[in-house]
Enzyme design. Sequence first.
Site, PDB file in Angstrom:
ATOM      1  N   ASP A  54     -52.853 -51.107 -24.845  1.00 11.73           N
ATOM      2  CA  ASP A  54     -52.079 -51.457 -23.655  1.00 11.73           C
ATOM      3  C   ASP A  54     -52.909 -51.257 -22.376  1.00 11.73           C
ATOM      4  O   ASP A  54     -53.536 -50.211 -22.194  1.00 11.73           O
ATOM      5  CB  ASP A  54     -50.797 -50.616 -23.601  1.00 11.73           C
ATOM      6  CG  ASP A  54     -49.732 -51.266 -22.744  1.00 11.73           C
ATOM      7  OD1 ASP A  54     -50.047 -51.669 -21.603  1.00 11.73           O
ATOM      8  OD2 ASP A  54     -48.578 -51.383 -23.215  1.00 11.73           O
TER       9      ASP A  54
ATOM     10  N   LYS B 137     -46.741 -58.060 -17.430  1.00 19.28           N
ATOM     11  CA  LYS B 137     -46.100 -56.812 -17.869  1.00 19.28           C
ATOM     12  C   LYS B 137     -46.200 -56.690 -19.388  1.00 19.28           C
ATOM     13  O   LYS B 137     -46.481 -57.678 -20.089  1.00 19.28           O
ATOM     14  CB  LYS B 137     -44.620 -56.836 -17.458  1.00 19.28           C
ATOM     15  CG  LYS B 137     -44.410 -56.804 -15.949  1.00 19.28           C
ATOM     16  CD  LYS B 137     -44.306 -55.379 -15.456  1.00 19.28           C
ATOM     17  CE  LYS B 137     -43.976 -55.353 -13.964  1.00 19.28           C
ATOM     18  NZ  LYS B 137     -43.834 -53.989 -13.464  1.00 19.28           N
ATOM     19  N   THR B 138     -45.884 -55.519 -19.871  1.00 22.86           N
ATOM     20  CA  THR B 138     -46.106 -55.194 -21.280  1.00 22.86           C
ATOM     21  C   THR B 138     -45.281 -56.030 -22.271  1.00 22.86           C
ATOM     22  O   THR B 138     -45.835 -56.650 -23.179  1.00 22.86           O
ATOM     23  CB  THR B 138     -45.820 -53.703 -21.510  1.00 22.86           C
ATOM     24  OG1 THR B 138     -46.784 -52.968 -20.747  1.00 22.86           O
ATOM     25  CG2 THR B 138     -45.946 -53.315 -22.973  1.00 22.86           C
TER      26      THR B 138
ATOM     27  N   ASN C 230     -39.983 -56.837 -18.321  1.00 25.53           N
ATOM     28  CA  ASN C 230     -39.607 -55.585 -18.993  1.00 25.53           C
ATOM     29  C   ASN C 230     -38.135 -55.249 -18.711  1.00 25.53           C
ATOM     30  O   ASN C 230     -37.506 -54.502 -19.452  1.00 25.53           O
ATOM     31  CB  ASN C 230     -40.459 -54.415 -18.491  1.00 25.53           C
ATOM     32  CG  ASN C 230     -41.878 -54.419 -19.066  1.00 25.53           C
ATOM     33  OD1 ASN C 230     -42.182 -55.206 -19.953  1.00 25.53           O
ATOM     34  ND2 ASN C 230     -42.724 -53.546 -18.562  1.00 25.53           N
TER      35      ASN C 230
ATOM     36  N   ASP D 192     -53.238 -47.858 -20.641  1.00 27.35           N
ATOM     37  CA  ASP D 192     -52.227 -48.201 -19.624  1.00 27.35           C
ATOM     38  C   ASP D 192     -51.662 -46.947 -18.944  1.00 27.35           C
ATOM     39  O   ASP D 192     -51.573 -46.883 -17.716  1.00 27.35           O
ATOM     40  CB  ASP D 192     -51.089 -49.004 -20.270  1.00 27.35           C
ATOM     41  CG  ASP D 192     -50.022 -49.395 -19.276  1.00 27.35           C
ATOM     42  OD1 ASP D 192     -50.250 -50.341 -18.501  1.00 27.35           O
ATOM     43  OD2 ASP D 192     -48.965 -48.745 -19.247  1.00 27.35           O
TER      44      ASP D 192
ATOM     45  N   HIS E  93     -52.006 -46.209 -14.935  1.00 25.77           N
ATOM     46  CA  HIS E  93     -50.922 -46.044 -13.953  1.00 25.77           C
ATOM     47  C   HIS E  93     -51.081 -44.734 -13.198  1.00 25.77           C
ATOM     48  O   HIS E  93     -50.900 -44.675 -11.986  1.00 25.77           O
ATOM     49  CB  HIS E  93     -49.556 -46.031 -14.647  1.00 25.77           C
ATOM     50  CG  HIS E  93     -49.094 -47.383 -15.061  1.00 25.77           C
ATOM     51  ND1 HIS E  93     -48.807 -48.369 -14.164  1.00 25.77           N
ATOM     52  CD2 HIS E  93     -48.868 -47.919 -16.283  1.00 25.77           C
ATOM     53  CE1 HIS E  93     -48.426 -49.461 -14.816  1.00 25.77           C
ATOM     54  NE2 HIS E  93     -48.460 -49.210 -16.115  1.00 25.77           N
TER      55      HIS E  93
ATOM     56  N   ASP F 221     -52.718 -56.392 -23.412  1.00 22.45           N
ATOM     57  CA  ASP F 221     -51.641 -57.231 -22.887  1.00 22.45           C
ATOM     58  C   ASP F 221     -51.889 -57.706 -21.449  1.00 22.45           C
ATOM     59  O   ASP F 221     -51.406 -58.759 -21.055  1.00 22.45           O
ATOM     60  CB  ASP F 221     -50.289 -56.522 -23.013  1.00 22.45           C
ATOM     61  CG  ASP F 221     -50.303 -55.101 -22.463  1.00 22.45           C
ATOM     62  OD1 ASP F 221     -51.388 -54.579 -22.132  1.00 22.45           O
ATOM     63  OD2 ASP F 221     -49.214 -54.492 -22.373  1.00 22.45           O
ATOM     64  N   HIS F 222     -52.627 -56.923 -20.677  1.00 22.40           N
ATOM     65  CA  HIS F 222     -52.879 -57.228 -19.258  1.00 22.40           C
ATOM     66  C   HIS F 222     -53.907 -56.233 -18.760  1.00 22.40           C
ATOM     67  O   HIS F 222     -54.266 -55.297 -19.485  1.00 22.40           O
ATOM     68  CB  HIS F 222     -51.583 -57.091 -18.439  1.00 22.40           C
ATOM     69  CG  HIS F 222     -50.885 -55.782 -18.690  1.00 22.40           C
ATOM     70  ND1 HIS F 222     -51.375 -54.580 -18.222  1.00 22.40           N
ATOM     71  CD2 HIS F 222     -49.787 -55.474 -19.423  1.00 22.40           C
ATOM     72  CE1 HIS F 222     -50.589 -53.604 -18.644  1.00 22.40           C
ATOM     73  NE2 HIS F 222     -49.613 -54.109 -19.391  1.00 22.40           N
TER      74      HIS F 222
ATOM     75  N   HIS G 269     -49.725 -53.278 -12.588  1.00 18.77           N
ATOM     76  CA  HIS G 269     -49.917 -54.632 -13.113  1.00 18.77           C
ATOM     77  C   HIS G 269     -48.569 -55.315 -13.079  1.00 18.77           C
ATOM     78  O   HIS G 269     -47.547 -54.660 -12.857  1.00 18.77           O
ATOM     79  CB  HIS G 269     -50.487 -54.576 -14.538  1.00 18.77           C
ATOM     80  CG  HIS G 269     -49.645 -53.770 -15.482  1.00 18.77           C
ATOM     81  ND1 HIS G 269     -48.584 -54.312 -16.163  1.00 18.77           N
ATOM     82  CD2 HIS G 269     -49.672 -52.454 -15.817  1.00 18.77           C
ATOM     83  CE1 HIS G 269     -48.013 -53.360 -16.899  1.00 18.77           C
ATOM     84  NE2 HIS G 269     -48.650 -52.215 -16.701  1.00 18.77           N
TER      85      HIS G 269
HETATM   86  P1  AMP Z   1     -45.321 -51.108 -18.526  1.00 19.92           P
HETATM   87  O1  AMP Z   1     -46.556 -50.434 -18.057  1.00 19.92           O
HETATM   88  O2  AMP Z   1     -44.135 -50.690 -17.743  1.00 19.92           O
HETATM   89  O3  AMP Z   1     -45.430 -52.589 -18.583  1.00 19.92           O
HETATM   90  O4  AMP Z   1     -45.050 -50.625 -20.015  1.00 19.92           O
HETATM   91  C1  AMP Z   1     -45.892 -49.783 -20.742  1.00 19.92           C
HETATM   92  C2  AMP Z   1     -45.097 -48.782 -21.505  1.00 19.92           C
HETATM   93  O5  AMP Z   1     -44.291 -49.419 -22.468  1.00 19.92           O
HETATM   94  C3  AMP Z   1     -45.960 -47.826 -22.302  1.00 19.92           C
HETATM   95  O6  AMP Z   1     -46.203 -46.658 -21.587  1.00 19.92           O
HETATM   96  C4  AMP Z   1     -45.173 -47.562 -23.544  1.00 19.92           C
HETATM   97  O7  AMP Z   1     -44.753 -46.230 -23.630  1.00 19.92           O
HETATM   98  C5  AMP Z   1     -43.987 -48.484 -23.464  1.00 19.92           C
HETATM   99  N1  AMP Z   1     -43.820 -49.175 -24.741  1.00 19.92           N
HETATM  100  C6  AMP Z   1     -44.750 -49.822 -25.441  1.00 19.92           C
HETATM  101  N2  AMP Z   1     -44.262 -50.346 -26.576  1.00 19.92           N
HETATM  102  C7  AMP Z   1     -42.966 -50.005 -26.606  1.00 19.92           C
HETATM  103  C8  AMP Z   1     -41.923 -50.240 -27.524  1.00 19.92           C
HETATM  104  N3  AMP Z   1     -42.129 -50.939 -28.645  1.00 19.92           N
HETATM  105  N4  AMP Z   1     -40.709 -49.745 -27.225  1.00 19.92           N
HETATM  106  C9  AMP Z   1     -40.510 -49.068 -26.089  1.00 19.92           C
HETATM  107  N5  AMP Z   1     -41.456 -48.797 -25.177  1.00 19.92           N
HETATM  108  C10 AMP Z   1     -42.677 -49.259 -25.431  1.00 19.92           C
HETATM  109 ZN    ZN Z   2     -48.836 -53.043 -20.916  1.00 18.30          ZN
HETATM  110 ZN    ZN Z   3     -48.296 -50.459 -17.629  1.00 22.49          ZN
END
Ligand code: AMP
Ligand code: ZN
Ligand code: ZN
Length: 419
Positions: free
Chosen positions: A47, A81-82, A103, A201, A205, A248-249, A358
């Site tokens: 990530d 985003k993730t 998200n 990731d 952050h 992912d990004h 991101h």
């Molecule tokens: P973001 O940076 O907000 O786009 O999302 C990253 C976060 O998504 C990471 O810190 C993970 O803990 C969380 N994440 C990744 N995969 C999953 C998943 N399958 N279910 C829930 N949270 C997740």
């Molecule tokens: Zn991500």
């Molecule tokens: Zn992130």
Amino acid sequence: MVCRFLRFFGKSAFLFAAFFYLLVFLPVFPQKPIKDLEPTVILVSLDGFRADYLEKYKPPTLLELAQKGVRADLIPVFPTKTFPNHYSIATGLYPERHGIVENNMYDFGTVFTIANREEVQNGRWWLGEPIWVTAEKQGRRTAAFFFPGTEAEIKGIRPKFWKEYDARIPYEERVKTILGWLDLPRTERPQLLILYFDEPDTSGHECGPESECVANAIKRVDEQIKALIEGLKARNVFGKVNLIIVSDHGMATLKPENAVFLDEYFELGLAERILWANEIVQIFPREGQKDFIAEKLKNIKNAECWKKEDIPERFHYRASPRIAPIVCSAQEGWYLTSRLRYEERKKRPDFGKIRGAHGYDNQLESMRAIFIAYGRAFKEGKVVEAFPNVDIYNIIAEILKISPAENDGNPETVKKVLR
Ligand code: AMP
Ligand code: ZN
Ligand code: ZN
């Protein structure tokens, strides 16, 4: 008494010798080689691994793998985003078609967030056909140690093996489990194995992309890839299994003072709902207020806002009913907020710290992700031009010899990376 002592001593000596034997010799016993490997893909997601981290931090295992196999910068989808990106990798579809438009989303009278277990596991959000469903439908077993979407039943199907997301599970355990799945007899062995790490990731952050913590996080994930490769070598399948490592990004530097206040442009009460996600904000105006709000946001600084129908075509971000009537996207390094939210944020003891973010325009260099692939099906020592992550679905389908569902990927990319 003497006899009993001797018996006890004898037993201990035996136990000691046995323990010593196990300790010394077991680790060097070769792992049972896998001789009946079917075409197999291990997809690993790191990530937030920004494309230029490879040169900047020089993780030895990833660099070596990139040199041996195929390497490309991966163009993420908007928003960067993730969840939207992982699911584009999985389905070969842009978010407007696969349904995971952010998200945070609104539909079915409820809000989807990535922390909302119940909704994350509810198949109604996940449209299109992820690669593990395509594979399972065509008789290939699949297994995932985390990946957005793998916890939900999609088209009535989940991977044969899957795990409920729990960030606390040690990385080592994840790698061991993947290797353990490979050790299953051929008829039970998954041919698509998926592995996810939240680093770099999380550190990105926390500290921003140029930081000691990101350097450490990269070292950490690089060691996990090394352990995975060691495990494949011990089974005599390194170079045979197709390893695909993606992210992912990317990650951009975020200064806490770079705030854009939406309430400087319009009265927030004119919106029925606002989904705040820092780099992207979705505005659902009250009845009859859409044009008025959009007009007010026309000259917004350090961000761009569009009425849904005016979102630039290159984002492929219009068709889904889940995309809000007005969408705002912050400029790189900025975030969208309100005065009230900002005041709350300011109370955090670490408010002044440089951070990472991101979610921005997917054309930005800082949002670029990675693609590294090595294995029987891939070309060797090849750097290919950057391609969109929706192209990955077809690559995996081709390796597993399954027919892909209809998707947004460019089939030419498959030819560029595969032998
Ligand atoms: P973001 O940076 O907000 O786009 O999302 C990253 C976060 O998504 C990471 O810190 C993970 O803990 C969380 N994440 C990744 N995969 C999953 C998943 N399958 N279910 C829930 N949270 C997740
Ligand atoms: Zn991500
Ligand atoms: Zn992130």
